[in-house]
Design a protein around this motif. Structure first.
Motif, PDB file in Angstrom:
ATOM      1  N   VAL A 269      40.410  39.577  26.235  1.00 46.64           N
ATOM      2  CA  VAL A 269      40.088  38.150  26.258  1.00 46.64           C
ATOM      3  C   VAL A 269      38.826  37.880  25.444  1.00 46.64           C
ATOM      4  CG1 VAL A 269      39.550  36.172  27.734  1.00 46.64           C
ATOM      5  CG2 VAL A 269      41.220  37.877  28.476  1.00 46.64           C
ATOM      6  N   ARG A 270      37.887  38.804  25.464  1.00 45.95           N
ATOM      7  CA  ARG A 270      36.688  38.647  24.642  1.00 45.95           C
ATOM      8  C   ARG A 270      37.054  38.614  23.153  1.00 45.95           C
ATOM      9  NH1 ARG A 270      31.905  42.514  27.220  1.00 45.95           N
ATOM     10  NH2 ARG A 270      31.383  41.133  28.969  1.00 45.95           N
ATOM     11  N   ILE A 271      37.995  39.458  22.771  1.00 39.02           N
ATOM     12  CA  ILE A 271      38.416  39.475  21.369  1.00 39.02           C
ATOM     13  C   ILE A 271      39.055  38.148  20.992  1.00 39.02           C
ATOM     14  CG2 ILE A 271      39.944  40.587  19.699  1.00 39.02           C
ATOM     15  CD1 ILE A 271      39.678  43.150  21.465  1.00 39.02           C
ATOM     16  N   ILE A 272      39.974  37.666  21.838  1.00 35.52           N
ATOM     17  CA  ILE A 272      40.642  36.392  21.579  1.00 35.52           C
ATOM     18  C   ILE A 272      39.619  35.259  21.517  1.00 35.52           C
ATOM     19  CG2 ILE A 272      42.244  34.693  22.552  1.00 35.52           C
ATOM     20  CD1 ILE A 272      43.797  37.087  23.745  1.00 35.52           C
ATOM     21  N   THR A 273      38.637  35.292  22.409  1.00 35.06           N
ATOM     22  CA  THR A 273      37.623  34.244  22.445  1.00 35.06           C
ATOM     23  C   THR A 273      36.790  34.227  21.174  1.00 35.06           C
ATOM     24  OG1 THR A 273      37.515  34.362  24.854  1.00 35.06           O
ATOM     25  CG2 THR A 273      35.635  33.366  23.727  1.00 35.06           C
ATOM     26  N   ARG A 274      36.424  35.389  20.673  1.00 35.14           N
ATOM     27  CA  ARG A 274      35.647  35.439  19.435  1.00 35.14           C
ATOM     28  C   ARG A 274      36.446  34.872  18.262  1.00 35.14           C
ATOM     29  NH1 ARG A 274      30.868  38.030  19.819  1.00 35.14           N
ATOM     30  NH2 ARG A 274      30.675  38.051  17.560  1.00 35.14           N
ATOM     31  N   VAL A 275      37.720  35.198  18.220  1.00 33.47           N
ATOM     32  CA  VAL A 275      38.565  34.663  17.150  1.00 33.47           C
ATOM     33  C   VAL A 275      38.653  33.141  17.278  1.00 33.47           C
ATOM     34  CG1 VAL A 275      40.896  34.607  16.192  1.00 33.47           C
ATOM     35  CG2 VAL A 275      39.882  36.791  16.886  1.00 33.47           C
ATOM     36  N   ALA A 276      38.861  32.660  18.497  1.00 32.69           N
ATOM     37  CA  ALA A 276      38.992  31.216  18.717  1.00 32.69           C
ATOM     38  C   ALA A 276      37.717  30.469  18.336  1.00 32.69           C
ATOM     39  CB  ALA A 276      39.351  30.948  20.178  1.00 32.69           C
TER      40      ALA A 276
ATOM     41  N   VAL B 132      34.793  39.894  14.848  1.00 36.25           N
ATOM     42  CA  VAL B 132      35.096  40.889  15.874  1.00 36.25           C
ATOM     43  C   VAL B 132      34.530  42.230  15.430  1.00 36.25           C
ATOM     44  CG1 VAL B 132      36.934  42.114  17.090  1.00 36.25           C
ATOM     45  CG2 VAL B 132      37.192  39.668  16.561  1.00 36.25           C
ATOM     46  N   ALA B 133      33.726  42.841  16.287  1.00 36.72           N
ATOM     47  CA  ALA B 133      33.100  44.111  15.936  1.00 36.72           C
ATOM     48  C   ALA B 133      34.103  45.254  16.030  1.00 36.72           C
ATOM     49  CB  ALA B 133      31.914  44.382  16.854  1.00 36.72           C
ATOM     50  N   VAL B 134      34.130  46.098  15.027  1.00 37.31           N
ATOM     51  CA  VAL B 134      34.974  47.289  15.012  1.00 37.31           C
ATOM     52  C   VAL B 134      34.164  48.456  14.482  1.00 37.31           C
ATOM     53  CG1 VAL B 134      37.168  46.068  14.758  1.00 37.31           C
ATOM     54  CG2 VAL B 134      35.876  46.706  12.725  1.00 37.31           C
ATOM     55  N   ASN B 135      34.583  49.648  14.840  1.00 37.96           N
ATOM     56  CA  ASN B 135      33.959  50.852  14.299  1.00 37.96           C
ATOM     57  C   ASN B 135      34.562  51.137  12.931  1.00 37.96           C
ATOM     58  OD1 ASN B 135      33.573  53.803  13.780  1.00 37.96           O
ATOM     59  ND2 ASN B 135      32.539  53.689  15.757  1.00 37.96           N
ATOM     60  N   PRO B 136      33.743  51.345  11.908  1.00 35.79           N
ATOM     61  CA  PRO B 136      34.292  51.549  10.564  1.00 35.79           C
ATOM     62  C   PRO B 136      35.116  52.813  10.406  1.00 35.79           C
ATOM     63  CG  PRO B 136      31.933  52.019  10.597  1.00 35.79           C
ATOM     64  CD  PRO B 136      32.267  51.411  11.928  1.00 35.79           C
ATOM     65  N   ASP B 137      34.961  53.769  11.308  1.00 34.43           N
ATOM     66  CA  ASP B 137      35.631  55.062  11.164  1.00 34.43           C
ATOM     67  C   ASP B 137      36.631  55.365  12.270  1.00 34.43           C
ATOM     68  OD1 ASP B 137      33.961  55.665   8.915  1.00 34.43           O
ATOM     69  OD2 ASP B 137      32.351  56.145  10.332  1.00 34.43           O
ATOM     70  N   TRP B 138      36.802  54.441  13.216  1.00 25.55           N
ATOM     71  CA  TRP B 138      37.594  54.774  14.392  1.00 25.55           C
ATOM     72  C   TRP B 138      38.341  53.544  14.860  1.00 25.55           C
ATOM     73  CZ3 TRP B 138      39.071  59.120  16.643  1.00 25.55           C
ATOM     74  CH2 TRP B 138      39.555  59.100  17.952  1.00 25.55           C
ATOM     75  N   GLU B 139      39.654  53.537  14.743  1.00 26.80           N
ATOM     76  CA  GLU B 139      40.447  52.403  15.185  1.00 26.80           C
ATOM     77  C   GLU B 139      40.461  52.352  16.709  1.00 26.80           C
ATOM     78  OE1 GLU B 139      44.792  50.394  14.139  1.00 26.80           O
ATOM     79  OE2 GLU B 139      44.373  52.480  13.597  1.00 26.80           O
ATOM     80  N   PHE B 140      40.212  51.173  17.265  1.00 28.98           N
ATOM     81  CA  PHE B 140      40.151  51.010  18.716  1.00 28.98           C
ATOM     82  C   PHE B 140      41.530  50.667  19.255  1.00 28.98           C
ATOM     83  CE2 PHE B 140      35.399  49.945  19.495  1.00 28.98           C
ATOM     84  CZ  PHE B 140      35.140  51.298  19.578  1.00 28.98           C
ATOM     85  N   VAL B 141      42.133  51.626  19.932  1.00 27.96           N
ATOM     86  CA  VAL B 141      43.483  51.475  20.467  1.00 27.96           C
ATOM     87  C   VAL B 141      43.412  51.463  21.989  1.00 27.96           C
ATOM     88  CG1 VAL B 141      45.817  52.422  20.541  1.00 27.96           C
ATOM     89  CG2 VAL B 141      44.408  52.701  18.482  1.00 27.96           C
ATOM     90  N   GLY B 142      44.147  50.553  22.609  1.00 30.19           N
ATOM     91  CA  GLY B 142      44.193  50.496  24.062  1.00 30.19           C
ATOM     92  C   GLY B 142      45.551  50.064  24.552  1.00 30.19           C
ATOM     93  N   CYS B 143      45.704  50.042  25.866  1.00 29.02           N
ATOM     94  CA  CYS B 143      46.959  49.640  26.514  1.00 29.02           C
ATOM     95  C   CYS B 143      46.661  48.505  27.480  1.00 29.02           C
ATOM     96  CB  CYS B 143      47.582  50.821  27.256  1.00 29.02           C
ATOM     97  SG  CYS B 143      48.040  52.207  26.208  1.00 29.02           S
TER      98      CYS B 143
END
Length: 321
Positions: free
Chosen positions: A186-193, A198-209
């Motif tokens: 929800v934090r990710i969606i809120t930042r986009v809205a 959106v902060a991401v790691n340049p070397d590591w894709e953040f994957v979740g379930c």
């Protein structure tokens, strides 16, 4: 869903516990154990029909705390302990003190984290309950959450054996829903809205379930039924993995806008792609797929925005490009 039970819950002033408690309260006798140090938190719990119990379980003083509950759902945790000593006291020792007091329960659920797993070099690797643990080197450079929660698992298993209390240890992934800040998705969606990168790691894709609160509430009954003395260990996440790098442009398309990313070498998050076979054997498949659940979030938090979405929105871009 669990009904007609006398249930004690911890962590219900946070997102995960709060989401589940709100759904269970109309059908059960729910008690919420917490410090209630935040103004208005006790009143918010009472408004849901939950009986608050003021207690700091990490101190070991349970004066006035009943011990005759059918079930215990222990989700409270120090997610950002300043050091390992603090993490062990809050997340491991506190768990032992609480279980020792509530040893008459029919069964326990101890909510752990998928952050207990040791990093695999492939971010899309599906972690199994039997994989190497000890806490992630990637996410524990500053905090001791994963390590201390793994210690909490050991304490819960030990007290389970000493007192004969069946326990399910559920390694939580990305929970999300209506309560509190809604969870990481929800934090990710809120930042986009809001047009924020959106902060991401340049070397590591953040994957979740991601797993919706509706599914979490449904899972409690089979988790209690599947608990064993010595601990039933299971991953606890949704059935379909997705990455932050995929969520942001998807959300932008739904909202009729664009999104951007910004690099951040150290991000405090605990995502994992999980092997959910064992959890499915206990609970069955999740009912809420993440696109459907995320659309609900958009409809609830940003009314009118979903209807304005159009197809083929601009692709995600990195900030500054």
């Amino acid at each position: 869903m669990l009904t007609d039970a006398r249930l004690l819950m911890t962590g219900l002033t946070g997102q995960l516990g709060g989401s589940i408690a709100a759904l269970l309260a109309p059908h059960n006798d729910v008690y919420g154990l917490a410090r209630y140090s935040r103004p208005g938190s006790r009143e918010a719990v009472e408004a849901l029909g939950i009986t608050p119990i003021v207690c700091d379980y990490t101190g070991g003083d349970f004066t006035g705390v009943p011990d005759d509950f059918d079930y215990v759902f222990h989700a409270a945790a120090d997610v950002f302990p300043v050091d390992i000593e603090t993490g062990l006291k809050q997340n491991a020792e506190g768990t032992g003190l609480l279980l020792n007091h509530l040893k008459r329960a029919r069964a326990w659920i101890y909510v752990s984290t998928s952050g207990v797993y040791w990093d695999h070099p492939d971010p899309w690797y599906r972690y199994k309950e039997t994989d190497r643990c000890g806490g992630s080197t990637r996410i524990n450079t500053r905090f001791a959450y994963g390590t201390s929660k793994f210690a909490g698992e050991a304490v819960a298993r030990t007290l389970s054996r000493i007192h004969g209390v069946p326990v399910t240890i559920a390694r939580m992934n990305w929970s999300y829903g209506r309560a509190s800040f809604g969870g990481m998705p929800v934090r990710i969606i809120t930042r986009v809205a809001q047009g924020e990168p959106v902060a991401v790691n340049p070397d590591w894709e953040f994957v979740g379930c991601p797993i919706h609160e509706d599914d979490m509430a449904e899972h409690l009954e089979p988790f209690f039924e599947g608990a064993t003395v010595g601990g039933t260990v299971t991953n606890w996440g949704g059935d379909d993995p997705v990455s932050v790098e995929q969520i942001a442009p998807w959300a932008a398309e739904q909202l009729g806008t664009s999104c951007s990313f910004t690099d951040m070498a150290e991000i405090i998050a605990y995502p994992r792609n999980l092997d959910t076979a064992k959890r499915i054997s206990l609970t069955g498949p999740c009912r809420v797929k993440w696109p459907d659940g995320f659309r609900r979030i958009i409809e609830e938090r940003f009314p009118g925005r979903l209807a304005a979405a159009t197809e083929n929105q601009p692709a995600a871009r990195r900030a500054g490009e």
